[in-house]
Write a protein that holds these residues in place. Structure first.
Motif, PDB file in Angstrom:
ATOM      1  N   ILE A 282       0.855  -1.171   0.000  1.00 25.32           N
ATOM      2  CA  ILE A 282       0.000   0.000   0.000  1.00 25.32           C
ATOM      3  C   ILE A 282       0.902   1.235   0.000  1.00 25.32           C
ATOM      4  CG2 ILE A 282      -1.894   1.223   1.135  1.00 25.32           C
ATOM      5  CD1 ILE A 282      -2.612  -1.603   0.261  1.00 25.32           C
ATOM      6  N   VAL A 283       0.739   2.078  -1.018  1.00 26.29           N
ATOM      7  CA  VAL A 283       1.576   3.277  -1.132  1.00 26.29           C
ATOM      8  C   VAL A 283       0.712   4.473  -1.497  1.00 26.29           C
ATOM      9  CG1 VAL A 283       3.518   1.846  -1.920  1.00 26.29           C
ATOM     10  CG2 VAL A 283       2.113   3.053  -3.603  1.00 26.29           C
ATOM     11  N   THR A 284       1.278   5.650  -1.328  1.00 24.90           N
ATOM     12  CA  THR A 284       0.655   6.862  -1.868  1.00 24.90           C
ATOM     13  C   THR A 284       1.512   7.366  -3.012  1.00 24.90           C
ATOM     14  OG1 THR A 284       1.816   8.262  -0.257  1.00 24.90           O
ATOM     15  CG2 THR A 284      -0.404   7.502   0.330  1.00 24.90           C
ATOM     16  N   ASP A 325       2.239   0.619   3.861  1.00 24.29           N
ATOM     17  CA  ASP A 325       2.281  -0.755   4.370  1.00 24.29           C
ATOM     18  C   ASP A 325       3.145  -1.591   3.443  1.00 24.29           C
ATOM     19  OD1 ASP A 325       1.335  -2.808   6.272  1.00 24.29           O
ATOM     20  OD2 ASP A 325       0.393  -3.676   4.498  1.00 24.29           O
ATOM     21  N   GLY A 326       4.191  -2.227   4.004  1.00 23.49           N
ATOM     22  CA  GLY A 326       5.030  -3.112   3.209  1.00 23.49           C
ATOM     23  C   GLY A 326       6.467  -2.661   3.057  1.00 23.49           C
ATOM     24  N   GLN A 327       6.962  -1.811   3.972  1.00 20.62           N
ATOM     25  CA  GLN A 327       8.330  -1.318   3.799  1.00 20.62           C
ATOM     26  C   GLN A 327       9.353  -2.455   3.846  1.00 20.62           C
ATOM     27  OE1 GLN A 327      10.368   0.980   6.749  1.00 20.62           O
ATOM     28  NE2 GLN A 327       8.905   0.561   8.373  1.00 20.62           N
ATOM     29  N   GLY A 357      -1.716   1.768  -5.198  1.00 18.29           N
ATOM     30  CA  GLY A 357      -1.304   3.143  -4.948  1.00 18.29           C
ATOM     31  C   GLY A 357      -2.485   4.092  -4.948  1.00 18.29           C
ATOM     32  N   ILE A 358      -2.438   5.082  -4.079  1.00 19.82           N
ATOM     33  CA  ILE A 358      -3.479   6.108  -3.994  1.00 19.82           C
ATOM     34  C   ILE A 358      -2.878   7.421  -4.482  1.00 19.82           C
ATOM     35  CG2 ILE A 358      -5.039   7.350  -2.453  1.00 19.82           C
ATOM     36  CD1 ILE A 358      -4.864   4.906  -0.576  1.00 19.82           C
ATOM     37  N   ILE A 359      -3.420   7.949  -5.568  1.00 22.17           N
ATOM     38  CA  ILE A 359      -2.928   9.201  -6.139  1.00 22.17           C
ATOM     39  C   ILE A 359      -3.636  10.370  -5.460  1.00 22.17           C
ATOM     40  CG2 ILE A 359      -2.637  10.583  -8.228  1.00 22.17           C
ATOM     41  CD1 ILE A 359      -2.690   8.009  -9.838  1.00 22.17           C
ATOM     42  N   PHE A 372      -3.242  12.036   6.025  1.00 26.54           N
ATOM     43  CA  PHE A 372      -3.981  10.979   5.336  1.00 26.54           C
ATOM     44  C   PHE A 372      -3.238   9.653   5.466  1.00 26.54           C
ATOM     45  CE2 PHE A 372      -4.725   8.332   1.637  1.00 26.54           C
ATOM     46  CZ  PHE A 372      -6.108   8.331   1.529  1.00 26.54           C
ATOM     47  N   GLU A 373      -1.915   9.672   5.245  1.00 26.94           N
ATOM     48  CA  GLU A 373      -1.122   8.455   5.342  1.00 26.94           C
ATOM     49  C   GLU A 373      -1.150   7.880   6.757  1.00 26.94           C
ATOM     50  OE1 GLU A 373       2.786   9.335   3.978  1.00 26.94           O
ATOM     51  OE2 GLU A 373       2.177   9.703   1.916  1.00 26.94           O
ATOM     52  N   ALA A 374      -1.088   8.763   7.760  1.00 27.10           N
ATOM     53  CA  ALA A 374      -1.106   8.295   9.149  1.00 27.10           C
ATOM     54  C   ALA A 374      -2.419   7.598   9.475  1.00 27.10           C
ATOM     55  CB  ALA A 374      -0.885   9.474  10.095  1.00 27.10           C
TER      56      ALA A 374
END
Length: 571
Positions: A282-284, A325-327, A357-359, A372-374
Motif C-alpha cells: 500500500i503506497v501513496t 504498508d510493506g516497507q 497506490g493512492i494518487i 492521510f497516510e497516518a
C-alpha cells in the motif's frame, strides 16, 4: 574535539610544500576517535577520499576538510566534531566553507593539487560545472546552538539525532540508504549522473495497471486508486517512509523503524526460494502521476467512471512514493554488501511486486498528505497487530492534534528536546531502554493538565477567546504548558542535584516521579498565581523520599509534595 586551525596570516601562503608535508606527518600521529560520518557515508556507497590533515588554499585562506565523500558527480565536504564546546569551531568552519562555495573552481584546482586521489576523481567522467557539492557539519555529542544552526550556510547541520538515525539506516539497508541521504542533502536525481551530463532533466518510468475512480473506492473526490506491478529497484529509488523520530517532519512521522532481523530473514528467503512476495503493498503516489490510455492520451481523475486499464507514469524523483504498508517487503531487496546480495541483485529488477497506490489530488499539501497516510496506516495496522502505545499517541498528535492526548504527546516531545528532562525521556525507537518510559504519561497524566477544566488551562485562557482547534491557539497553549513544566522541573533539578537522573543509574527519576511532578503543576496553578517562584515553592523537596513512588503512584506523589508546600491545600 574541534581541531586547532593553522594561522590565517599572509605568511601561510608562502609555506613550501615540504613544510606542509611535515605538518601533515606530525598531525597524522594524533589519534582520532572513530568517525560516525565515515561509517554512515561509506556504508551508503560513497567513496571516501582521504582529506584530513591535507591543507590547501582557497581565496588565500589555508584550511583543511575532515572528510570528503564522492558518488557519481556528488561531492560531500564533511566536518565532524565530538567536542562539547561549539562556540568557536562551527563559525571557523562556516567561514572556510563559504569561501569554497563562492570559489568552487579555486577549490577544485587547489585541492586536486594537494590531494592526488581527488585530482584523479576530478579527471573522470564529469566536468567541474557538473559537480554537485554539499557541505555537512556533524556534531556527535551536542546540539549545534540555534544561533548557528539557524543560518549555517553553506552547511547542512547534521544534529546528533540525525547521525544516530542514519547510522541505523545504513546498517539496515546499506547502500540503498544513499537515496534518503541524497534527499536529506537536497540532491535531486535530475542533477545526478547521466541526467546531469545530458541535461535531460527529470526522467520517468511507466507501469501497466488498472485505475479505479473515487466512487468505486469510497475515497474522496479526485482520489484515484491504481493497482500495478513494479520492480523493487524502482520502488526503492522513489520510496519514502515517514519513520517515527526520523530526520524529516518529526511531528508528522509515524511508522516503525525497519527491523534488521526481519530484513535478514526475508533476504534469506528471497535468495534461497527466489519467489516474489505476492501480497500487495500500500503506497501513496504524487499528484503529478500521469495516467494514459491505450492511445497515449492523458486521463484526468475526473474522467474516470469505471475500472480502466492505464499506463501509469512516475517521475524519477526521490521520495515521491510513500510506503504506508510493506516497507520490509520492498527494502528486503536493498543493495547490500552481505554474502547473499549476489542472489538479490539478480531479482532486484526482474521481479515485480503488486502495488496498490493512492494518487493524491493536486490541492493536497504535504501536511494533508501525511495526515492521510497516518490515518491509513493506523486503520491497516489496527486490523493486524496492536499498535505500540507511544506510536498510537504519535498518530493521535498527527491525526487529531487538538485532542488532549495529541497535545500531551506533543508536550512530551518538547520536554525531551530542551530543559531538565532533555536526554532523559524515551521517545525514540533508538533510545536506550534505560531512559524514562513515556507511554503512560500522555493518557494518564498530561491529559489531565491540558483539558479545558484544568487549572493550567484556565490560567492560560483567562478571559480571552480561544479555540484549540485553531493551530495558533493550540500551539500557544502547548508552548505555555511546556514552558511552565520546564520552569518547574528546572527548579526541581537544581534542588535535587546530583540525584536528577534515572533510577537505573542511581537517581530519583522514574515514570512515576516525572508524572508526579507534572500533576503537581496543576495543584500549584490552583493555589499559587502566575508567575510562580518554583525554586522557593519546591525547596521542601530537598529531603523528600521519592523511592516509594513506583508504578502509577504519580497522583499520590503530587498530593504529598503539595502537603509539604502548602499544608492546608495538599488534600
Amino acid at each position: 574535539m574541534p581541531k586547532k586551525k593553522p594561522s590565517t596570516s599572509a605568511s601561510i601562503s608562502k609555506r613550501t610544500s615540504t613544510s606542509g608535508q611535515n605538518h601533515r606527518e606530525k598531525s597524522s600521529k594524533v589519534a582520532k576517535a572513530p568517525s560516525k560520518t565515515l561509517g554512515i557515508f561509506e556504508a551508503a556507497g560513497f567513496q571516501h577520499i582521504k582529506s584530513d590533515n591535507i591543507h590547501f588554499l582557497v581565496s588565500q585562506q589555508m584550511g583543511e576538510i575532515d572528510y570528503v565523500f564522492v558518488w557519481e558527480n556528488v561531492i560531500l565536504l564533511v566536518e565532524e566534531t565530538t567536542g562539547e564546546d561549539l562556540s568557536k569551531h562551527p563559525p571557523k568552519k562556516i567561514h572556510f566553507h563559504k569561501l569554497i562555495d563562492q570559489n568552487k573552481n579555486d577549490f577544485f584546482r587547489s585541492f586536486s593539487a594537494a590531494c592526488p586521489e581527488f585530482g584523479t576523481y576530478m579527471s573522470g567522467d564529469y566536468q567541474a560545472n557538473e559537480m554537485e557539492i554539499r557541505h555537512v557539519y556533524y556534531s556527535e555529542c551536542q546540539l549545534v546552538p540555534s544561533g548557528i544552526s539557524f543560518n549555517p550556510q553553506p552547511f547542512k547541520i547534521m544534529q546528533p539525532s540525525d547521525g544516530a538515525y542514519f547510522e541505523k539506516l545504513t546498517k539496515d539497508i546499506q547502500k540503498s540508504s544513499k537515496y534518503e541521504l541524497l534527499k536529506y542533502l537536497n540532491v535531486k536525481l535530475c542533477d545526478v549522473g547521466q541526467s546531469r551530463i545530458s541535461g535531460s532533466g527529470v526522467t520517468s518510468k511507466s507501469f501497466a495497471g488498472f485505475a479505479l475512480p473515487s466512487k468505486h473506492t469510497n475515497y474522496p473526490d479526485d482520489f484515484v486508486v491504481v493497482t500495478f506491478y513494479a520492480d523493487p529497484a524502482s520502488l526503492i529509488l522513489r520510496a519514502y517512509v515517514l519513520r517515527r523520530n526520523g530526520w524529516e517532519q518529526p511531528t508528522l512521522s509515524y511508522q516503525r523503524f525497519v527491523q534488521s532481523e526481519k530484513l535478514t530473514s526475508m533476504r534469506e528467503y528471497l535468495s534461497k526460494n527466489g519467489k516474489v512476495f505476492i501480497n500487495n503493498l500500500i503506497v501513496t503516489l504524487p499528484s503529478n502521476s500521469i495516467m494514459q490510455d491505450a492511445d497515449g492520451q492523458i486521463i484526468s481523475p475526473s474522467e474516470l467512471t469505471q475500472k480502466t486499464s492505464v499506463k501509469l507514469i512516475l517521475q524519477d524523483e526521490l521520495a515521491s512514493i510513500g510506503i504506508v504498508d510493506g516497507q520490509h517487503r520492498i527494502l528486503s531487496y536493498f543493495e547490500g554488501v552481505d554474502a547473499i546480495d549476489k542472489e538479490i541483485k539478480n531479482i532486484r529488477q526482474r521481479q515485480n511486486l503488486l502495488v496498490t497506490g493512492i494518487i493524491f489530488p493536486k490541492d493536497y499539501d504535504d501536511e494533508r498528505k501525511m495526515k492521510f497516510e497516518a490515518e491509513l496506516f493506523l486503520s491497516i495496522n489496527n486490523t493486524q497487530t496492536s499498535v505500540n502505545p507511544e506510536l498510537r499517541q504519535d498518530l493521535e498528535a498527527i491525526i487529531n492534534p487538538s485532542s488532549p492526548l495529541g497535545m500531551g504527546r506533543t508536550i512530551i516531545h518538547k520536554l525531551a528536546e530542551t530543559g531538565a528532562l532533555s536526554g532523559l525521556l524515551h521517545v525514540n525507537q533508538s533510545d536506550s531502554s534505560n531512559l524514562i518510559s513515556t507511554g503512560s504519561l500522555g493518557p494518564h497524566v498530561l491529559q489531565q493538565l491540558v483539558r479545558s477544566t484544568s487549572p493550567l488551562y484556565k490560567e492560560w485562557a483567562k478571559s480571552k477567546s480561544v479555540d484549540l482547534s485553531l493551530e495558533k491557539d493550540r500551539d500557544s497553549f502547548v508552548d505555555y504548558c511546556a514552558n511552565e513544566l520546564r520552569s518547574m522541573l528546572g527548579a526541581a533539578a537544581g534542588i535535587m542535584e546530583p540525584k536528577w537522573k534515572p533510577v537505573d543509574i542511581g537517581g530519583i527519576l522514574s515514570t512515576a516521579v516525572v508524572g508526579g511532578f507534572m500533576l503537581l503543576l496543576n495543584r500549584l496553578c490552583k493555589v499559587h498565581s502566575y508567575p510562580r517562584d518554583y525554586k522557593k515553592l519546591l525547596s521542601p523537596i530537598k529531603n523528600f523520599d521519592f523511592s516509594k513512588y513506583t508504578s502509577s503512584n504519580w497522583a499520590r506523589m503530587a498530593r504529598e509534595i503539595m502537603q509539604k508546600i502548602s499544608p492546608n491545600e495538599g488534600s
